[in-house]
Design a protein around this motif. Structure first.
Motif, PDB file in Angstrom:
ATOM      1  N   TRP A 122      18.404   2.649  45.060  1.00 42.44           N
ATOM      2  CA  TRP A 122      17.442   1.552  45.214  1.00 42.44           C
ATOM      3  C   TRP A 122      16.064   1.940  44.704  1.00 42.44           C
ATOM      4  N   ASP A 123      15.521   1.097  43.836  1.00 37.70           N
ATOM      5  CA  ASP A 123      14.205   1.347  43.254  1.00 37.70           C
ATOM      6  C   ASP A 123      13.106   1.428  44.312  1.00 37.70           C
ATOM      7  N   ALA A 124      13.163   0.585  45.334  1.00 40.09           N
ATOM      8  CA  ALA A 124      12.138   0.613  46.378  1.00 40.09           C
ATOM      9  C   ALA A 124      12.063   2.001  47.021  1.00 40.09           C
ATOM     10  N   HIS A 125      13.216   2.589  47.282  1.00 43.85           N
ATOM     11  CA  HIS A 125      13.256   3.929  47.875  1.00 43.85           C
ATOM     12  C   HIS A 125      12.819   4.993  46.873  1.00 43.85           C
ATOM     13  N   LYS A 126      13.278   4.867  45.624  1.00 40.96           N
ATOM     14  CA  LYS A 126      12.860   5.841  44.603  1.00 40.96           C
ATOM     15  C   LYS A 126      11.338   5.825  44.433  1.00 40.96           C
ATOM     16  N   ASN A 127      10.744   4.645  44.444  1.00 46.19           N
ATOM     17  CA  ASN A 127       9.286   4.558  44.321  1.00 46.19           C
ATOM     18  C   ASN A 127       8.587   5.177  45.526  1.00 46.19           C
ATOM     19  N   TYR A 128       9.148   4.981  46.717  1.00 46.97           N
ATOM     20  CA  TYR A 128       8.588   5.597  47.920  1.00 46.97           C
ATOM     21  C   TYR A 128       8.649   7.122  47.800  1.00 46.97           C
ATOM     22  N   ILE A 129       9.785   7.633  47.345  1.00 47.20           N
ATOM     23  CA  ILE A 129       9.938   9.084  47.186  1.00 47.20           C
ATOM     24  C   ILE A 129       8.926   9.606  46.163  1.00 47.20           C
ATOM     25  N   LYS A 130       8.816   8.938  45.028  1.00 46.02           N
ATOM     26  CA  LYS A 130       7.883   9.384  43.986  1.00 46.02           C
ATOM     27  C   LYS A 130       6.449   9.414  44.499  1.00 46.02           C
ATOM     28  N   THR A 131       6.082   8.432  45.291  1.00 45.40           N
ATOM     29  CA  THR A 131       4.717   8.354  45.828  1.00 45.40           C
ATOM     30  C   THR A 131       4.452   9.433  46.861  1.00 45.40           C
ATOM     31  N   ASN A 132       5.411   9.656  47.747  1.00 48.46           N
ATOM     32  CA  ASN A 132       5.195  10.565  48.876  1.00 48.46           C
ATOM     33  C   ASN A 132       5.616  12.002  48.609  1.00 48.46           C
ATOM     34  N   PHE A 133       6.560  12.199  47.709  1.00 46.72           N
ATOM     35  CA  PHE A 133       7.069  13.539  47.410  1.00 46.72           C
ATOM     36  C   PHE A 133       7.163  13.737  45.898  1.00 46.72           C
ATOM     37  N   PRO A 134       6.033  13.784  45.217  1.00 49.32           N
ATOM     38  CA  PRO A 134       6.062  13.839  43.749  1.00 49.32           C
ATOM     39  C   PRO A 134       6.728  15.089  43.179  1.00 49.32           C
ATOM     40  N   GLU A 135       6.889  16.126  43.981  1.00 52.15           N
ATOM     41  CA  GLU A 135       7.526  17.350  43.486  1.00 52.15           C
ATOM     42  C   GLU A 135       9.050  17.301  43.546  1.00 52.15           C
ATOM     43  N   LEU A 136       9.602  16.292  44.199  1.00 47.73           N
ATOM     44  CA  LEU A 136      11.060  16.168  44.272  1.00 47.73           C
ATOM     45  C   LEU A 136      11.626  15.716  42.936  1.00 47.73           C
ATOM     46  N   THR A 137      12.805  16.204  42.618  1.00 43.67           N
ATOM     47  CA  THR A 137      13.516  15.790  41.414  1.00 43.67           C
ATOM     48  C   THR A 137      14.472  14.673  41.777  1.00 43.67           C
ATOM     49  N   ILE A 138      14.217  13.488  41.220  1.00 46.74           N
ATOM     50  CA  ILE A 138      15.094  12.337  41.426  1.00 46.74           C
ATOM     51  C   ILE A 138      16.015  12.253  40.217  1.00 46.74           C
ATOM     52  N   ILE A 139      17.316  12.148  40.487  1.00 46.19           N
ATOM     53  CA  ILE A 139      18.296  12.094  39.395  1.00 46.19           C
ATOM     54  C   ILE A 139      18.969  10.718  39.355  1.00 46.19           C
ATOM     55  N   ASP A 140      19.483  10.373  38.178  1.00 49.75           N
ATOM     56  CA  ASP A 140      20.073   9.052  37.963  1.00 49.75           C
ATOM     57  C   ASP A 140      21.559   8.975  38.253  1.00 49.75           C
ATOM     58  N   LYS A 141      22.215  10.144  38.338  1.00 46.26           N
ATOM     59  CA  LYS A 141      23.630  10.140  38.712  1.00 46.26           C
ATOM     60  C   LYS A 141      23.912  11.397  39.516  1.00 46.26           C
ATOM     61  N   PRO A 142      24.883  11.329  40.411  1.00 51.14           N
ATOM     62  CA  PRO A 142      25.189  12.495  41.257  1.00 51.14           C
ATOM     63  C   PRO A 142      25.658  13.684  40.426  1.00 51.14           C
ATOM     64  N   ILE A 143      25.316  14.878  40.903  1.00 51.82           N
ATOM     65  CA  ILE A 143      25.748  16.121  40.274  1.00 51.82           C
ATOM     66  C   ILE A 143      26.349  17.032  41.336  1.00 51.82           C
ATOM     67  N   THR A 144      27.142  17.983  40.896  1.00 44.93           N
ATOM     68  CA  THR A 144      27.705  18.966  41.812  1.00 44.93           C
ATOM     69  C   THR A 144      26.653  20.014  42.140  1.00 44.93           C
ATOM     70  N   THR A 145      26.469  20.257  43.409  1.00 46.28           N
ATOM     71  CA  THR A 145      25.564  21.289  43.911  1.00 46.28           C
ATOM     72  C   THR A 145      26.314  22.113  44.955  1.00 46.28           C
ATOM     73  N   ASP A 146      25.656  23.168  45.437  1.00 46.58           N
ATOM     74  CA  ASP A 146      26.275  23.968  46.503  1.00 46.58           C
ATOM     75  C   ASP A 146      26.473  23.139  47.773  1.00 46.58           C
ATOM     76  N   LEU A 147      25.452  22.364  48.126  1.00 41.31           N
ATOM     77  CA  LEU A 147      25.476  21.557  49.353  1.00 41.31           C
ATOM     78  C   LEU A 147      25.131  20.118  49.010  1.00 41.31           C
ATOM     79  N   MET A 148      25.885  19.202  49.590  1.00 42.82           N
ATOM     80  CA  MET A 148      25.565  17.783  49.487  1.00 42.82           C
ATOM     81  C   MET A 148      25.129  17.308  50.859  1.00 42.82           C
ATOM     82  N   ASN A 149      23.917  16.799  50.951  1.00 43.33           N
ATOM     83  CA  ASN A 149      23.413  16.159  52.162  1.00 43.33           C
ATOM     84  C   ASN A 149      23.870  14.700  52.092  1.00 43.33           C
ATOM     85  N   PHE A 150      24.709  14.281  53.022  1.00 47.09           N
ATOM     86  CA  PHE A 150      25.363  12.968  52.961  1.00 47.09           C
ATOM     87  C   PHE A 150      25.200  12.308  54.328  1.00 47.09           C
TER      88      PHE A 150
END
Length: 176
Positions: A68-96
């Protein structure tokens, strides 16, 4: 059904926000309870980004995935250092956390065909309510059904955890 903008507004009113110290403390406690080895994290359905930011601040390479764009914009505003990705990727841990009830089995199956995290920190409500449809709860399962689901995907339950909900589970992939 509620719109993404209405959903975000409600979350913020309920304190699921970057400015609610109690919620940010819950996110920190969620991260700090993990006694497994991992370096990368996918926060799938990152919402307001508070959990992703807690992982990032704890030193993990963290990726936030949110549709959701509304949430992505909130994240960008409040946590600009976070990396937002456009599709899921494999990582060691998935927070679900509190996302699976918003997905069909078909969407869940597709997700776990495309990514294979080593660990999954999972919680999803089993409480059915009259307002589930309004909130997009289209796949509310009993906890035993979630156990069957993850077992069928090649994951074993390592343990139940205290945070962020009383039905949080930690899974480990056994089919590598």
């Amino acid at each position: 059904m509620i719109t993404p903008e209405e959903f975000l507004k409600c979350e913020l009113e309920w304190g699921i926000s970057a400015t609610n110290e109690a919620f940010t403390d819950l996110a920190k406690a969620t991260v700090s309870q993990l006694d497994i080895q991992f370096t990368t994290v996918l926060d799938f359905g990152a919402g307001t980004g508070v959990y992703a930011e807690a992982y990032r601040k704890a030193g993990y390479e963290t990726f936030a995935y949110e549709i959701w764009d509304a949430h992505k914009n909130y994240i960008k505003t409040n946590f600009p250092e976070l990396t937002i990705i456009d599709k899921p990727i494999t990582t060691d841990l998935m927070n679900f956390i509190e996302v699976a009830e918003h997905m069909t089995d078909k969407e869940l199956n597709s997700l776990f065909k495309s990514i294979k995290p080593n660990y999954i920190l999972f919680s999803s409500t089993s409480n059915k309510t009259d307002w589930d449809a309004d909130w997009g709860h289209i796949n509310v399962k009993e906890q035993s059904e979630w156990i069957e689901f993850f077992n069928a995907k090649g994951y074993i339950l390592i343990k139940e955890l205290n945070y962020p909900t009383n039905y949080t589970k930690l899974w480990q992939r056994i089919n590598k």
